[in-house]
Design a protein around this motif. Structure first.
Motif, PDB file in Angstrom:
ATOM      1  N   HIS A 231     -46.301 -60.095  -3.463  1.00 43.90           N
ATOM      2  CA  HIS A 231     -45.858 -60.957  -4.574  1.00 43.90           C
ATOM      3  C   HIS A 231     -45.722 -62.370  -4.046  1.00 43.90           C
ATOM      4  CE1 HIS A 231     -44.597 -57.962  -7.674  1.00 43.90           C
ATOM      5  NE2 HIS A 231     -44.665 -57.169  -6.614  1.00 43.90           N
ATOM      6  N   CYS A 232     -46.131 -63.359  -4.831  1.00 45.79           N
ATOM      7  CA  CYS A 232     -45.963 -64.744  -4.394  1.00 45.79           C
ATOM      8  C   CYS A 232     -45.716 -65.657  -5.575  1.00 45.79           C
ATOM      9  CB  CYS A 232     -47.183 -65.225  -3.603  1.00 45.79           C
ATOM     10  SG  CYS A 232     -46.821 -66.814  -2.799  1.00 45.79           S
ATOM     11  N   ARG A 233     -44.770 -66.595  -5.380  1.00 47.99           N
ATOM     12  CA  ARG A 233     -44.438 -67.530  -6.454  1.00 47.99           C
ATOM     13  C   ARG A 233     -45.349 -68.755  -6.420  1.00 47.99           C
ATOM     14  NH1 ARG A 233     -41.131 -71.992  -4.753  1.00 47.99           N
ATOM     15  NH2 ARG A 233     -40.785 -71.859  -2.512  1.00 47.99           N
ATOM     16  N   LYS A 234     -46.194 -68.853  -5.404  1.00 49.05           N
ATOM     17  CA  LYS A 234     -46.993 -70.072  -5.238  1.00 49.05           C
ATOM     18  C   LYS A 234     -48.457 -69.870  -5.613  1.00 49.05           C
ATOM     19  CE  LYS A 234     -44.373 -72.828  -2.004  1.00 49.05           C
ATOM     20  NZ  LYS A 234     -44.217 -73.144  -0.578  1.00 49.05           N
ATOM     21  N   ASN A 235     -49.136 -71.012  -5.711  1.00 49.39           N
ATOM     22  CA  ASN A 235     -50.527 -71.020  -6.134  1.00 49.39           C
ATOM     23  C   ASN A 235     -51.423 -71.789  -5.162  1.00 49.39           C
ATOM     24  OD1 ASN A 235     -51.444 -69.585  -8.470  1.00 49.39           O
ATOM     25  ND2 ASN A 235     -49.894 -70.709  -9.651  1.00 49.39           N
ATOM     26  N   CYS A 236     -51.261 -71.548  -3.881  1.00 53.22           N
ATOM     27  CA  CYS A 236     -52.133 -72.202  -2.901  1.00 53.22           C
ATOM     28  C   CYS A 236     -53.582 -71.912  -3.314  1.00 53.22           C
ATOM     29  CB  CYS A 236     -51.855 -71.680  -1.501  1.00 53.22           C
ATOM     30  SG  CYS A 236     -50.102 -71.826  -1.049  1.00 53.22           S
ATOM     31  N   ALA A 237     -54.405 -72.949  -3.369  1.00 55.67           N
ATOM     32  CA  ALA A 237     -55.723 -72.838  -4.010  1.00 55.67           C
ATOM     33  C   ALA A 237     -56.641 -71.821  -3.330  1.00 55.67           C
ATOM     34  CB  ALA A 237     -56.397 -74.209  -4.044  1.00 55.67           C
ATOM     35  N   TYR A 238     -56.452 -71.603  -2.030  1.00 53.66           N
ATOM     36  CA  TYR A 238     -57.388 -70.770  -1.267  1.00 53.66           C
ATOM     37  C   TYR A 238     -57.006 -69.297  -1.232  1.00 53.66           C
ATOM     38  CZ  TYR A 238     -53.519 -72.378   1.634  1.00 53.66           C
ATOM     39  OH  TYR A 238     -52.261 -72.723   2.065  1.00 53.66           O
ATOM     40  N   CYS A 239     -55.793 -68.954  -1.668  1.00 56.27           N
ATOM     41  CA  CYS A 239     -55.230 -67.650  -1.297  1.00 56.27           C
ATOM     42  C   CYS A 239     -55.447 -66.576  -2.361  1.00 56.27           C
ATOM     43  CB  CYS A 239     -53.743 -67.833  -1.016  1.00 56.27           C
ATOM     44  SG  CYS A 239     -52.927 -66.300  -0.535  1.00 56.27           S
ATOM     45  N   GLY A 240     -55.929 -65.426  -1.928  1.00 55.37           N
ATOM     46  CA  GLY A 240     -56.235 -64.324  -2.838  1.00 55.37           C
ATOM     47  C   GLY A 240     -55.028 -63.708  -3.520  1.00 55.37           C
ATOM     48  N   ILE A 241     -53.826 -63.871  -2.943  1.00 52.60           N
ATOM     49  CA  ILE A 241     -52.646 -63.269  -3.588  1.00 52.60           C
ATOM     50  C   ILE A 241     -51.793 -64.322  -4.295  1.00 52.60           C
ATOM     51  CG2 ILE A 241     -52.619 -61.257  -2.058  1.00 52.60           C
ATOM     52  CD1 ILE A 241     -50.210 -62.509  -0.590  1.00 52.60           C
ATOM     53  N   ARG A 242     -52.390 -65.474  -4.592  1.00 49.14           N
ATOM     54  CA  ARG A 242     -51.662 -66.535  -5.317  1.00 49.14           C
ATOM     55  C   ARG A 242     -51.164 -66.010  -6.665  1.00 49.14           C
ATOM     56  NH1 ARG A 242     -55.021 -69.608  -8.605  1.00 49.14           N
ATOM     57  NH2 ARG A 242     -54.235 -71.612  -7.869  1.00 49.14           N
ATOM     58  N   LEU A 243     -50.101 -66.616  -7.139  1.00 48.57           N
ATOM     59  CA  LEU A 243     -49.435 -66.165  -8.363  1.00 48.57           C
ATOM     60  C   LEU A 243     -50.407 -65.921  -9.524  1.00 48.57           C
ATOM     61  CD1 LEU A 243     -46.749 -65.783 -10.013  1.00 48.57           C
ATOM     62  CD2 LEU A 243     -46.822 -68.244 -10.450  1.00 48.57           C
TER      63      LEU A 243
ATOM     64  N   SER B 276     -45.275 -61.879   4.186  1.00 50.45           N
ATOM     65  CA  SER B 276     -45.324 -61.628   2.734  1.00 50.45           C
ATOM     66  C   SER B 276     -45.691 -62.911   2.006  1.00 50.45           C
ATOM     67  CB  SER B 276     -43.946 -61.170   2.235  1.00 50.45           C
ATOM     68  OG  SER B 276     -43.023 -62.233   2.331  1.00 50.45           O
ATOM     69  N   GLY B 277     -45.946 -62.781   0.705  1.00 50.93           N
ATOM     70  CA  GLY B 277     -45.994 -63.958  -0.137  1.00 50.93           C
ATOM     71  C   GLY B 277     -44.587 -64.533  -0.238  1.00 50.93           C
ATOM     72  N   GLU B 278     -44.435 -65.616  -0.937  1.00 52.94           N
ATOM     73  CA  GLU B 278     -43.082 -66.162  -1.135  1.00 52.94           C
ATOM     74  C   GLU B 278     -42.445 -65.367  -2.273  1.00 52.94           C
ATOM     75  OE1 GLU B 278     -42.350 -70.281  -1.061  1.00 52.94           O
ATOM     76  OE2 GLU B 278     -43.572 -70.627   0.721  1.00 52.94           O
ATOM     77  N   ASP B 279     -41.666 -64.365  -1.887  1.00 59.58           N
ATOM     78  CA  ASP B 279     -41.195 -63.361  -2.835  1.00 59.58           C
ATOM     79  C   ASP B 279     -39.670 -63.398  -2.925  1.00 59.58           C
ATOM     80  OD1 ASP B 279     -40.673 -61.170  -4.372  1.00 59.58           O
ATOM     81  OD2 ASP B 279     -41.733 -59.726  -3.096  1.00 59.58           O
TER      82      ASP B 279
HETATM   83 FE1  SF4 Z   1     -49.614 -69.663  -0.496  1.00 56.83          FE
HETATM   84 FE2  SF4 Z   1     -48.646 -67.845   1.293  1.00 56.83          FE
HETATM   85 FE3  SF4 Z   1     -48.347 -67.480  -1.368  1.00 56.83          FE
HETATM   86 FE4  SF4 Z   1     -50.759 -67.245  -0.310  1.00 56.83          FE
HETATM   87  S1  SF4 Z   1     -49.026 -65.948   0.151  1.00 56.83           S
HETATM   88  S2  SF4 Z   1     -50.218 -68.341  -2.223  1.00 56.83           S
HETATM   89  S3  SF4 Z   1     -50.698 -68.808   1.331  1.00 56.83           S
HETATM   90  S4  SF4 Z   1     -47.469 -69.159  -0.138  1.00 56.83           S
END
Ligand code: SF4
Ligand code: SAM
Ligand code: FES
Length: 360
Positions: free
Chosen positions: A74-86, A120-123
């Motif tokens: 789970h992740c609250r962020k939307n980093c443009a490159y990341c497959g598990i982005r929100l 983990s993602g930022e969870d």
């Molecule tokens: Fe960004 Fe890390 Fe979340 Fe991926 S897991 S969107 S790199 S904060």
């Protein structure tokens, strides 16, 4: 003459720069950019050999294995490159319960690991209280150093985790280019990232950071400045891996980073940092499954982070496609990695692999 980012173009030839490395002299950004531009050939081989020599003298023949546990995607962020982005709705999200994570860490200790990396993602589910419970639970049940890789948190939480027993923290700055950082991170800032790294250091963590190689829009000068930043931050660990394009992100269709540029960055990271711990990353192994890690170990790397995430979760922690070891068990990966270390004439360390640096 200046380049785009204000880096002086080096007036020195590669041969002169290599001689400077041999004499133990520092390189400036221009020199680093010149060496990053080397094509295959004798000068590049020389660069790799120099990096390997420095590795041998500063961190020795031991390779540290760190067991990676990807405990939540789970992740609250939307980093443009990341497959598990929100915003990637295709991801099947999972969270491991505290007891299950502690159990996985205990299994890691049984396999011989002396460090686990909790990633983990930022969870927000893992509140400070839950993280403290987790860290204490692991410390009570197993003789392990703990590295956290859970993104940005308030300073008081970093302190609580440290006091609970966390030893190290990984937080890549991803790129030293402020403009590129801003484009890729809609919900974070370069300044906050740098402040977070300073806070972690102040609290007493062994601090790891790093970058991706081949991000869309990244230049050779940016990479040279990344290397300068590694030195400036006096990092205990530096993780460098190629950017690998995930089709369900805003960067879909962009080219992957290359193994070739990653090797050059690894070698120069060893040269500029001396005794930092440097992993042969999973992203590099994904681009070059057969020999990526072995080559990395031969030109500066001294750490590998085998995946110990329970099998049912692995396929859902896809930062990028094609990630290795989705079907393999933790035992299998440990055995595989140990074999690779031995195949290049090195030994798997039995110690914790703490930082070798004494910060002034
Ligand atoms: Fe960004 Fe890390 Fe979340 Fe991926 S897991 S969107 S790199 S904060
Ligand atoms: N969420 C935490 C964070 O961002 O620090 C930890 C997990 S995050 C997935 C770990 C690292 O994965 C990031 O620092 C980033 O460098 C890397 N990463 C994410 N997407 C990637 C991609 N498409 N290719 C290569 N590496 C990637
Ligand atoms: Fe997993 Fe080789 S590291 S099978």
């Amino acid at each position: 003459m200046f380049t785009e980012r204000g880096v002086w173009l080096s007036m020195s030839t590669p041969v002169e720069l290599l001689a400077r490395i041999e004499r133990g002299e520092d390189l400036d950004a221009a020199g680093l950019a010149t060496l990053l531009s080397l094509e295959e050939g004798a000068d590049l081989e020389r660069l790799f050999a120099l990096a390997d020599g420095i590795r041998k003298r500063s961190v020795g023949e031991e390779v540290h294995l760190r067991g990676l546990i990807e405990f939540s995607n789970h992740c609250r962020k939307n980093c443009a490159y990341c497959g598990i982005r929100l915003d990637n709705r295709k991801v099947r999200r999972y969270r491991m319960e505290i007891g299950e994570i502690v159990g996985t860490a205990v299994t890691a200790a049984g396999l011989g690991y002396r460090t686990v990396v909790l990633q983990s993602g930022e969870d927000a589910y893992y509140t400070a209280d839950r993280m403290v419970e987790l860290i204490r639970g692991i410390k009570k049940s197993a003789d392990l150093a703990i590295t956290l890789s859970i993104g940005e948190r308030p300073k008081d939480e970093y302190r609580r985790f440290f006091e609970a027993g966390a030893d190290r923290y990984l937080l890549r700055f991803e790129t030293s280019s402020r403009a590129l950082y801003a484009r890729l991170h809609p919900d974070s800032s370069y300044d906050l990232r740098m402040l977070s790294l300073a806070r972690l250091r102040e609290i007493g963590y062994q601090v790891g950071s790093g970058v991706m190689i081949g991000l869309p829009g990244q230049t050779i000068d940016d990479l040279a400045m990344d290397l300068m930043q590694f030195k400036e931050l006096d990092l205990d660990m530096v993780g460098i891996g190629p950017y690998i394009c995930h089709p369900d992100t805003p960067l879909a269709g962009s080219p992957d980073g290359t193994a070739g540029m990653t090797f050059k960055m690894l070698a120069l990271t060893r040269i500029v940092t001396g005794d930092a711990h440097i992993p042969a990353t999973t992203a590099l192994a994904t681009l070059r499954p057969d020999d990526g890690r072995e080559r990395a170990l031969r030109l500066g790397a001294n750490v590998i982070m085998p995946n110990l995430t329970p099998q049912q979760y692995r396929q859902h922690y896809l930062l990028y496609p094609g990630k290795i070891c989705l079907q393999e068990s933790s035992d299998r990966c440990t055995e595989c990695v140990s074999g690779r270390v031995q195949s290049v004439g090195r030994v798997v360390s039995r110690g914790y692999g703490h930082s070798l640096k004494l910060h002034g």
